[in-house]
Structures are given as structure tokens and as C-alpha cells.
Design an enzyme around this catalytic site. Structure first.
Site, PDB file in Angstrom:
ATOM      1  N   HIS A 133      -4.310   1.964 -16.346  1.00  0.00           N
ATOM      2  CA  HIS A 133      -2.938   1.684 -16.757  1.00  0.00           C
ATOM      3  C   HIS A 133      -2.456   0.414 -16.056  1.00  0.00           C
ATOM      4  CE1 HIS A 133       1.172   2.323 -17.996  1.00  0.00           C
ATOM      5  NE2 HIS A 133       1.590   2.319 -16.737  1.00  0.00           N
TER       6      HIS A 133
ATOM      7  N   LYS B  51       4.311   1.938 -11.263  1.00  0.00           N
ATOM      8  CA  LYS B  51       4.777   3.110 -11.989  1.00  0.00           C
ATOM      9  C   LYS B  51       5.422   2.712 -13.313  1.00  0.00           C
ATOM     10  CE  LYS B  51       5.520   6.077  -7.957  1.00  0.00           C
ATOM     11  NZ  LYS B  51       6.506   6.878  -7.185  1.00  0.00           N
ATOM     12  N   SER B  52       5.433   3.648 -14.234  1.00  0.00           N
ATOM     13  CA  SER B  52       6.043   3.410 -15.543  1.00  0.00           C
ATOM     14  C   SER B  52       7.510   3.031 -15.383  1.00  0.00           C
ATOM     15  CB  SER B  52       5.905   4.666 -16.403  1.00  0.00           C
ATOM     16  OG  SER B  52       6.419   4.455 -17.687  1.00  0.00           O
ATOM     17  N   GLY B  53       7.923   1.953 -16.073  1.00  0.00           N
ATOM     18  CA  GLY B  53       9.307   1.510 -16.034  1.00  0.00           C
ATOM     19  C   GLY B  53       9.637   0.562 -14.902  1.00  0.00           C
TER      20      GLY B  53
ATOM     21  N   LYS C 222       6.527  -4.025 -15.492  1.00  0.00           N
ATOM     22  CA  LYS C 222       5.255  -4.733 -15.687  1.00  0.00           C
ATOM     23  C   LYS C 222       5.280  -5.570 -16.965  1.00  0.00           C
ATOM     24  CE  LYS C 222       2.839  -0.935 -15.640  1.00  0.00           C
ATOM     25  NZ  LYS C 222       3.946   0.008 -15.374  1.00  0.00           N
ATOM     26  N   SER C 223       5.678  -4.949 -18.072  1.00  0.00           N
ATOM     27  CA  SER C 223       5.681  -5.659 -19.351  1.00  0.00           C
ATOM     28  C   SER C 223       6.708  -6.788 -19.368  1.00  0.00           C
ATOM     29  CB  SER C 223       5.956  -4.683 -20.503  1.00  0.00           C
ATOM     30  OG  SER C 223       4.931  -3.715 -20.607  1.00  0.00           O
TER      31      SER C 223
ATOM     32  N   ASP D 262      -0.132  -2.255 -21.050  1.00  0.00           N
ATOM     33  CA  ASP D 262      -0.126  -0.800 -20.902  1.00  0.00           C
ATOM     34  C   ASP D 262      -1.497  -0.229 -20.555  1.00  0.00           C
ATOM     35  OD1 ASP D 262       1.365   1.682 -20.918  1.00  0.00           O
ATOM     36  OD2 ASP D 262       0.175   2.200 -22.675  1.00  0.00           O
TER      37      ASP D 262
ATOM     38  N   ARG E  66       5.864 -10.024   5.729  1.00  0.00           N
ATOM     39  CA  ARG E  66       6.685 -11.231   5.634  1.00  0.00           C
ATOM     40  C   ARG E  66       5.851 -12.507   5.667  1.00  0.00           C
ATOM     41  NH1 ARG E  66      12.002 -10.074   7.375  1.00  0.00           N
ATOM     42  NH2 ARG E  66      12.472 -12.239   6.820  1.00  0.00           N
TER      43      ARG E  66
END
Length: 304
Positions: A137, A153-155, A158-159, A176, A242
Site C-alpha cells: 500500500h 496511514k489511509s487519509g 499520500k495521493s 494506492d 532535526r
């Protein structure tokens, strides 16, 4: 892939069939065999499961053998379970080779390539087909020639980050789901599953076709994966690196890749940060490390 139908080679390389028997054979290994020693009578380490390649050397040797010895060697050769035989330079094999291949059900083909060139082409094709694969994924983009595998994580964004990079002139490979194969010992190559190729999901908008919207130059079929970018939600309690001295790594299919963790919060221009990450990766490969240089200068100043 566990095995490849021999018939795939006909379309892939434009092979000419020298016998018309039905072909039901499969190739199960990526190695190729030139059976010179076997045709000379030494079968102790014969590997019949490989594609057998006959070039000018092998055919010239067969034509010099006395008929009785030729029949003996070929009978032994065709007694094994061979997936197929390919003859290079469109050379004519001795008639007993054609007869025995028909009797034993071994497909025999011809190509106009030289033996060396065809062996290289076939080897590359079989290595790619048999390479280990896994689907992960994430999003894969090419930025300044560097393959960024964006995970999180989803949301997390990334896209949206990948879309920002595409708008800046970079290219999308997969959104995806990324199909990853180990092309060589230390090289991973990623591509999109066929069903989602060139498509991207944007929350609130739905599915878009990146190639249709931004042109053919905005997408790419496959790309080597150079390093991983892990996006995570910004946490005020977490101490983030940092300076960039702590280099993380992650392993995929036995290949270790560098990993950078980037915290995400509203207002942060992730596309720009990812561009800089790609450029910084290229500089490190060229031998320049800004974090090391800064640390050295800081130590010098403190010593003074």
C-alpha cells in the site's frame, strides 16, 4: 510467477515454429542452457528444465558427428523432459533433431537473432517474469529521476502529495497499490496494477485519470524504488530528527532501502518537501551530506 507457458515466447520474440505439434510445455526456471557438453556426451550435470539454446557452435558440432553417434547423443538428449529448444540465426538443424523433437513432444523454434543477443534478451525477460513480487500500500512517484515510495496511514495525504508533484512536472507510477518486484539483487522496481494504472483517488473528488488530465508525460509505466518516505501525523510530543543524521532503513523483498519519516500537519507544503528530499538523496549519492557538513562546522566553532 511460478511457471511460464512456452507459447508466450512465440509472441514475445517472434519465434518461428519448426514443428507443428500442440504446445503444452511450461518454463519453470529463469536460467538458459547451451548444451554443448551434453551433445559431446557428458550428461552428469545436465539441467533439462532450462530452455535449451542451440547456436552455430552446437549445430556445427552435430553435423560433424557420425550418424550412429549423432543418433545416440540425440536419443539421450531428448530422453529428458525439456521445455523447448530455440535455434538461433535461422539455421537449419539436422533432420534427426526435428524428428526426435516431434516424437518426444519438445517444441522447437527458430529466431534470426545471434546466439549472444538472443540469450541476453531471453535472460532479461525470464528474470523479470520470475522475479519475486509483492504488493504494498502506498504511492510511487518519480521526482528528478528518483523513485519515491510514499507510505503512511489511509487519509494522511499520500495521493494529494503525489498530485502536487505531478503538477510540478514529476511523474506518477502507481497510486494506492504498488506492485514491487526485485529486478536484481539490490534493485526494486515498482509498477501499478493493470486495473488502476494512471488512476488516482482524491478524497472529495473521487477517481481521476492523471494521464488524461496532465498528459502522457505525467505518468510512467514503472520505476526503480530508491527510497521510502513515511508520512505520519504531526505529534507535538514526538522528537523528530532535526539534523538528518539518523538514517532509518526498511527492508522489502530482501532489499534494504533508506527511509525518511516526514510529519504532516495542515499548511505544510508536502510536495515541496518531497522534492527537496529527492534532491537531497541525489546529493548524498554524489557524496555530499549537508547534515554532516553542518555538524562538522558546528563542532569546529565549539572547539574554538
Amino acid at each position: 510467477m511460478e511457471k511460464i507457458p512456452v507459447t508466450n515466447l512465440i509472441d514475445k520474440f517472434g519465434l518461428e515454429r519448426l514443428n507443428e505439434e500442440e504446445i503444452n510445455n511450461f518454463i519453470e526456471v529463469s536460467d538458459i542452457k547451451r548444451p554443448g557438453l551434453e551433445l559431446a556426451g557428458f550428461f552428469d550435470y545436465f539441467t533439462p528444465e532450462r530452455v535449451q539454446l542451440l547456436g552455430r557452435t552446437e549445430l556445427s558440432f552435430l553435423k560433424e558427428l557420425p550418424p550412429e553417434l549423432l543418433e545416440e547423443r540425440l536419443n539421450k538428449f531428448f530422453s529428458y523432459d525439456i521445455p523447448c529448444i530455440i535455434i538461433t540465426r535461422n539455421m537449419e538443424p539436422p533432420q534427426p533433431v526435428l524428428d526426435l523433437s516431434k516424437d518426444s513432444g519438445v517444441p522447437i523454434f527458430s529466431t534470426d537473432y545471434s546466439t549472444t543477443n538472443f540469450m541476453s534478451l531471453l535472460s532479461g525477460y525470464l528474470e523479470a517474469e520470475f522475479a519475486p513480487e509483492v504488493t504494498k500500500h502506498g504511492v510511487l512517484v518519480e521526482v528528478y529521476g528518483v523513485g519515491l515510495f510514499i507510505r503512511g496511514k489511509s487519509g494522511i495525504g499520500k495521493s494529494e502529495s503525489a498530485l502536487g508533484l505531478v503538477k510540478k512536472g514529476h511523474r506518477l507510477i502507481a497510486d494506492d497499490a504498488v506492485v514491487i518486484r526485485r529486478a536484481m539483487r539490490d534493485t526494486l522496481v515498482g509498477r501499478s496494477p493493470e486495473i488502476s494504472k494512471h488512476y488516482m483517488e482524491l478524497r472529495g473528488l473521487g477517481i481521476i485519470n492523471v494521464q488524461t488530465l496532465f498528459g502522457a508525460g505525467a505518468v510512467r509505466e514503472e520505476q526503480s524504488i530508491d527510497f521510502i518516505v513515511e508520512l505520519e501525523k504531526w505529534d507535538d510530543e514526538t522528537e523528530y530528527d532535526r539534523l538528518g543524521l539518523n538514517e532509518e532503513q526498511r527492508e522489502i523483498l530482501g532489499v534494504t532501502l533508506p527511509l525518511v519519516t516526514i510529519p504532516v500537519r495542515p499548511g505544510r507544503n508536502l510536495a515541496m518537501v518531497l522534492e527537496v528530499a529527492a534532491m537531497n538523496y541525489r546529493l548524498k549519492n554524489m557524496g555530499y551530506n549537508a547534515a554532516n557538513e553542518f555538524t562538522t562546522k558546528l563542532k569546529d566553532e565549539l572547539n574554538k
